[in-house]
Design an enzyme around this catalytic site. Sequence first.
Site, mmCIF file in Angstrom:
data_model
loop_
_atom_site.group_PDB
_atom_site.id
_atom_site.type_symbol
_atom_site.label_atom_id
_atom_site.label_comp_id
_atom_site.label_asym_id
_atom_site.label_seq_id
_atom_site.Cartn_x
_atom_site.Cartn_y
_atom_site.Cartn_z
ATOM 1 N N ASN A 58 0.804 -1.555 -0.030
ATOM 2 C CA ASN A 58 -0.214 0.050 0.130
ATOM 3 C C ASN A 58 0.807 1.625 0.004
ATOM 4 O O ASN A 58 0.117 2.033 -0.142
ATOM 5 C CB ASN A 58 -1.040 -0.075 1.429
ATOM 6 C CG ASN A 58 -0.666 -0.262 2.264
ATOM 7 O OD1 ASN A 58 0.037 -1.404 2.598
ATOM 8 N ND2 ASN A 58 -0.223 0.584 3.821
ATOM 9 N N CYS A 111 3.691 10.585 11.892
ATOM 10 C CA CYS A 111 3.800 12.350 12.022
ATOM 11 C C CYS A 111 3.610 11.868 14.284
ATOM 12 O O CYS A 111 2.478 11.130 14.563
ATOM 13 C CB CYS A 111 2.885 13.631 11.855
ATOM 14 S SG CYS A 111 3.656 14.873 13.327
HETATM 15 N N1 PLP Z 1 -4.419 -3.617 3.911
HETATM 16 C C1 PLP Z 1 -4.202 -2.641 3.226
HETATM 17 C C2 PLP Z 1 -2.788 -3.191 2.208
HETATM 18 C C3 PLP Z 1 -4.486 -1.350 3.093
HETATM 19 O O1 PLP Z 1 -3.467 -0.284 1.792
HETATM 20 C C4 PLP Z 1 -5.585 -0.888 3.551
HETATM 21 C C5 PLP Z 1 -5.689 0.507 3.471
HETATM 22 O O2 PLP Z 1 -4.442 1.398 4.035
HETATM 23 C C6 PLP Z 1 -6.010 -1.967 4.863
HETATM 24 C C7 PLP Z 1 -5.842 -2.906 4.658
HETATM 25 C C8 PLP Z 1 -7.035 -1.636 5.625
HETATM 26 O O3 PLP Z 1 -8.736 -1.613 5.203
HETATM 27 P P1 PLP Z 1 -9.793 -0.607 5.606
HETATM 28 O O4 PLP Z 1 -9.382 1.076 6.158
HETATM 29 O O5 PLP Z 1 -10.788 -1.211 4.698
HETATM 30 O O6 PLP Z 1 -9.626 -0.729 6.648
#
Ligand code: PLP
Length: 381
Positions: free
Chosen positions: A152, A328
């Site tokens: 992510n 942060c």
């Molecule tokens: N896993 C990954 C790779 C993510 O990017 C995110 C959100 O940023 C999540 C899990 C968590 O998802 P949610 O915001 O639906 O709880």
Amino acid sequence: MNTSEIYVDHAATTALRPAAIAALERSFAFTHGNAAGHHGAARRAKNALEEAREQAAELIGAARPHDIVFTSGGTESDNLAVVGSALPSESKVIVVSSVEHKAVLEAARGLSRFGYATRLVPSDGNGVIHPEAVAGVVDGDTAVVSVMSANNETGTVEPIDEIVERVRSVNRTVPIHTDAVQYFVAKPLDVAAIGADLVSLSGHKFGGPTGVGLLSVSSSTHIEPVLVGGSQEAGRRPGTSNVAGIVAMVAAMADVESERRRFAETAGVERDAFERTLMEGDPTVTITAKDTDRLAHFSHVCIPGVLAETLLIRLDAAGVFAAAGSACQSGAVEPSHVLTAMGMPADLAQRCVRFTFGWDTRPGDGANAARRVLETVEALR
Ligand code: PLP
């Protein structure tokens, strides 16, 4: 969105797709019944829920509709996968990659109170988790393995098929989880073909609503619920079903599948234009994970001479909405655990910003965002 603003934070969340809005409007009209109830209104809600489950299973190649557990999003799906499969296991060792989202890392760490240990699989400099590295820490005593399909922060795509294959050669029955929360919008997902037992998705990352997601659970995998209460979702996830949200998420999933080519042409083309314009204007910029398989809508760039935090504030004022992986904490910017795991020096990690494009990115957004970044960087330097 104001027309002069450029939204380049689709990995954080996305606008609702028109198909999801239409599905929400349609389903609000008939889903006031509780899907767990027993009268006509309840049955209508239950039917909509089960139709959505069938369609979701088909869209991601799950063997049976029953394999789909609807949740409140990616965080809950990840927690349910890791904790839910570790709890019934005799084994007490959890294997996770070092670049996982906190929803996986903290779920694993939280289990240390109950006697579980976590083994972290190292990443290479591109954020790639190598199959041999995973297999090297898995043994007959592993409770669950979790490696994400795509990261992510950097958009790095993990070789998840090979990871599953190598893990299976060491331990044939250990549950394998993959967090496909960022992956699904950009790449076709076939859970049966990957061979992972547990797969997490989150609606708001691909044009569905926030607060709804799913966990695909293979028939051979037993999970304990992490929430307790009623017997919804076949006892795996209690709580009144968010039928309208689920129907809208599945409508967005169908849209993702049918619009994949267009996604590559909008988000992917604009991402490439962004990077081209940025590099032409400032050759000192480096693109993270450039030499590996990356999600087409991700651009993670490090810009010498400016702190990400400062740049993001200025970009916000200039109408460019982006994000960094750094958190942060008490005034000090901690470099992200992902970049640290990749071996990036802290000084450089604090100068990286993530730009992510999406289904509603407009032609020209990529080059225009890059020009504003260049202007802002020049003013800051
Ligand atoms: N896993 C990954 C790779 C993510 O990017 C995110 C959100 O940023 C999540 C899990 C968590 O998802 P949610 O915001 O639906 O709880």
